[in-house]
Design a protein around this motif. Sequence first.
Motif, PDB file in Angstrom:
ATOM      1  N   TYR A   1      -2.573  10.537 -10.187  1.00  0.00           N
ATOM      2  CA  TYR A   1      -2.337   9.326  -9.395  1.00  0.00           C
ATOM      3  C   TYR A   1      -1.854   9.746  -8.019  1.00  0.00           C
ATOM      4  O   TYR A   1      -1.010  10.628  -7.896  1.00  0.00           O
ATOM      5  CB  TYR A   1      -1.233   8.473 -10.036  1.00  0.00           C
ATOM      6  CG  TYR A   1      -1.677   7.545 -11.136  1.00  0.00           C
ATOM      7  CD1 TYR A   1      -2.964   7.557 -11.640  1.00  0.00           C
ATOM      8  CD2 TYR A   1      -0.771   6.626 -11.676  1.00  0.00           C
ATOM      9  CE1 TYR A   1      -3.341   6.700 -12.646  1.00  0.00           C
ATOM     10  CE2 TYR A   1      -1.136   5.758 -12.689  1.00  0.00           C
ATOM     11  CZ  TYR A   1      -2.423   5.789 -13.171  1.00  0.00           C
ATOM     12  OH  TYR A   1      -2.781   4.935 -14.176  1.00  0.00           O
TER      13      TYR A   1
ATOM     14  N   LYS B   1       0.816  -1.208   0.000  1.00  0.00           N
ATOM     15  CA  LYS B   1       0.000   0.000   0.000  1.00  0.00           C
ATOM     16  C   LYS B   1       0.856   1.266   0.000  1.00  0.00           C
ATOM     17  O   LYS B   1       0.323   2.372  -0.006  1.00  0.00           O
ATOM     18  CB  LYS B   1      -0.917   0.023   1.241  1.00  0.00           C
ATOM     19  CG  LYS B   1      -2.035  -1.005   1.195  1.00  0.00           C
ATOM     20  CD  LYS B   1      -3.089  -0.673   0.145  1.00  0.00           C
ATOM     21  CE  LYS B   1      -4.171  -1.749   0.097  1.00  0.00           C
ATOM     22  NZ  LYS B   1      -4.900  -1.768  -1.181  1.00  0.00           N
ATOM     23  N   ASP B   2       2.173   1.098   0.059  1.00  0.00           N
ATOM     24  CA  ASP B   2       3.048   2.257  -0.036  1.00  0.00           C
ATOM     25  C   ASP B   2       3.554   2.312  -1.475  1.00  0.00           C
ATOM     26  O   ASP B   2       3.018   1.634  -2.339  1.00  0.00           O
ATOM     27  CB  ASP B   2       4.193   2.134   0.976  1.00  0.00           C
ATOM     28  CG  ASP B   2       4.583   3.496   1.512  1.00  0.00           C
ATOM     29  OD1 ASP B   2       5.175   4.274   0.724  1.00  0.00           O
ATOM     30  OD2 ASP B   2       4.268   3.788   2.669  1.00  0.00           O
ATOM     31  N   GLY B   3       4.533   3.122  -1.759  1.00  0.00           N
ATOM     32  CA  GLY B   3       5.097   3.086  -3.105  1.00  0.00           C
ATOM     33  C   GLY B   3       5.413   4.443  -3.682  1.00  0.00           C
ATOM     34  O   GLY B   3       5.527   5.439  -2.961  1.00  0.00           O
TER      35      GLY B   3
ATOM     36  N   ILE C   1      -0.633   7.650  -4.341  1.00  0.00           N
ATOM     37  CA  ILE C   1      -0.418   6.351  -3.709  1.00  0.00           C
ATOM     38  C   ILE C   1      -1.551   6.062  -2.734  1.00  0.00           C
ATOM     39  O   ILE C   1      -1.862   6.886  -1.881  1.00  0.00           O
ATOM     40  CB  ILE C   1       0.936   6.324  -2.953  1.00  0.00           C
ATOM     41  CG1 ILE C   1       2.106   6.422  -3.928  1.00  0.00           C
ATOM     42  CG2 ILE C   1       1.069   5.064  -2.096  1.00  0.00           C
ATOM     43  CD1 ILE C   1       2.287   5.246  -4.837  1.00  0.00           C
TER      44      ILE C   1
ATOM     45  N   GLU D   1       1.767   3.639 -11.147  1.00  0.00           N
ATOM     46  CA  GLU D   1       1.764   3.537  -9.687  1.00  0.00           C
ATOM     47  C   GLU D   1       2.334   2.188  -9.304  1.00  0.00           C
ATOM     48  O   GLU D   1       1.780   1.146  -9.625  1.00  0.00           O
ATOM     49  CB  GLU D   1       0.362   3.702  -9.083  1.00  0.00           C
ATOM     50  CG  GLU D   1       0.440   3.534  -7.554  1.00  0.00           C
ATOM     51  CD  GLU D   1      -0.875   3.785  -6.816  1.00  0.00           C
ATOM     52  OE1 GLU D   1      -1.807   4.346  -7.422  1.00  0.00           O
ATOM     53  OE2 GLU D   1      -0.944   3.404  -5.632  1.00  0.00           O
ATOM     54  N   LEU D   2       3.473   2.234  -8.603  1.00  0.00           N
ATOM     55  CA  LEU D   2       4.160   1.013  -8.185  1.00  0.00           C
ATOM     56  C   LEU D   2       4.073   0.926  -6.660  1.00  0.00           C
ATOM     57  O   LEU D   2       4.492   1.843  -5.963  1.00  0.00           O
ATOM     58  CB  LEU D   2       5.623   1.079  -8.642  1.00  0.00           C
ATOM     59  CG  LEU D   2       6.445  -0.186  -8.415  1.00  0.00           C
ATOM     60  CD1 LEU D   2       5.903  -1.347  -9.265  1.00  0.00           C
ATOM     61  CD2 LEU D   2       7.916   0.072  -8.754  1.00  0.00           C
ATOM     62  N   ASN D   3       3.502  -0.165  -6.182  1.00  0.00           N
ATOM     63  CA  ASN D   3       3.299  -0.303  -4.740  1.00  0.00           C
ATOM     64  C   ASN D   3       4.286  -1.267  -4.104  1.00  0.00           C
ATOM     65  O   ASN D   3       4.657  -2.287  -4.707  1.00  0.00           O
ATOM     66  CB  ASN D   3       1.868  -0.802  -4.457  1.00  0.00           C
ATOM     67  CG  ASN D   3       0.804   0.236  -4.735  1.00  0.00           C
ATOM     68  OD1 ASN D   3      -0.336  -0.074  -4.984  1.00  0.00           O
ATOM     69  ND2 ASN D   3       1.197   1.503  -4.716  1.00  0.00           N
TER      70      ASN D   3
ATOM     71  N   ARG E   1       4.787  10.705  -4.408  1.00  0.00           N
ATOM     72  CA  ARG E   1       3.589   9.979  -3.983  1.00  0.00           C
ATOM     73  C   ARG E   1       2.333  10.503  -4.671  1.00  0.00           C
ATOM     74  O   ARG E   1       1.263   9.906  -4.583  1.00  0.00           O
ATOM     75  CB  ARG E   1       3.437  10.043  -2.465  1.00  0.00           C
ATOM     76  CG  ARG E   1       4.615   9.388  -1.735  1.00  0.00           C
ATOM     77  CD  ARG E   1       4.464   9.531  -0.249  1.00  0.00           C
ATOM     78  NE  ARG E   1       3.288   8.826   0.220  1.00  0.00           N
ATOM     79  CZ  ARG E   1       3.244   7.548   0.581  1.00  0.00           C
ATOM     80  NH1 ARG E   1       4.344   6.842   0.533  1.00  0.00           N
ATOM     81  NH2 ARG E   1       2.143   6.995   0.986  1.00  0.00           N
TER      82      ARG E   1
END
Lengths: 196, 196
Positions: free
Chosen positions: B192, A56-58, B194, A75-77, B69
């Motif tokens: 986007y 859920k971070d990223g 996070i 978006e990379l988590n 983020r």
Amino acid sequence: MAISEIVKELRQATGAGVLDCKKALEASNGDFDKAVEYLREKGLAAAAKRAGRAAKDGLIGIYVHHGSRVAAMVELNCETDFVARTQEFQTLAHDLAMQVTAAQPQYISREDVPPEVIEAEKQKYRAQMDGQNKPEHILDRIIEGKLEKFYQDTCILEQPFIKDEDSTVEDLIKSIIAKTGENIVIRRFVRYEIGQ
Amino acid sequence: MAISEIVKELRQATGAGVLDCKKALEASNGDFDKAVEYLREKGLAAAAKRAGRAAKDGLIGIYVHHGSRVAAMVELNCETDFVARTQEFQTLAHDLAMQVTAAQPQYISREDVPPEVIEAEKQKYRAQMDGQNKPEHILDRIIEGKLEKFYQDTCILEQPFIKDEDSTVEDLIKSIIAKTGENIVIRRFVRYEIGQ
């Protein structure tokens, strides 16, 4: 929520494979939390050791092609801010945005391709071979082969990584998962090109 | 194509206002090319002097907030590569991406808000005033006022420009149209964050 979406969420939460997620949901009568527990018990959740920690971070990875006529955002988590700030993760986010810009994927994984798109592809392949009088089981095998190629073209995880065409994007991500010890997932991406 | 989409295309092609575009389509029985001609003859097409030149060139504007983020991407269209390469246009593209990142618009203009969203907003406002025994015509006026506020919050063209809250984004774009002499339109944007 559709079953495919639950499977997707379960994959994002655990990093487990699609078949395992489906099995887990069946075994738990569709209960999400129980399915997570099932995957952990079976040792199938990649993030099993880090109980309760979903990706859920990223970071948002960005790439703008020279001239600013094409760009992409990914978006990379991962699980923690600590890993999100590592050089490896930042490079991965940037490389994935570059991948989207250059290789123009449509989906994250083959499970994200809508059934009607797959059906239309199959009909297109069938029409291409019309009149060739091939036996049905050969036709089926050719169509399956073409469909595999379609997945490799359109699903980012199956695409060859543009900086190293011998590995897929999935291989690349797995190597960073191994280095950082955290579950890492592509949540979404988008590509803009002027006039497209 | 739905009438709202034709109106949208006509606006993009000519820079004329929604009402003028609707009038033009009525006068030309829905024929797109005739509607363009109508707007030009009436002098209502902003790009009227530049016959046939739609806003099809441009740049992708990008903004990444510190820490990566939150990020946004905007496709900003103009008529020629010449204007796309000017400092004014590049700054505008960047500022608009910053606007999307910070002010989180949902739509380009009020014409892009789906009717069901407007209906839901109206019902929400009505429910808020339930039991206040206001006469119907007062209620209607309050609801219209709240709806105006909703447009100003959610439609990027009506939002106050984050770097100069005295003007709207539409004012800003019009000032750059005046400087460059070309029609300029926001084609699309995406934001986007996070975990959102």
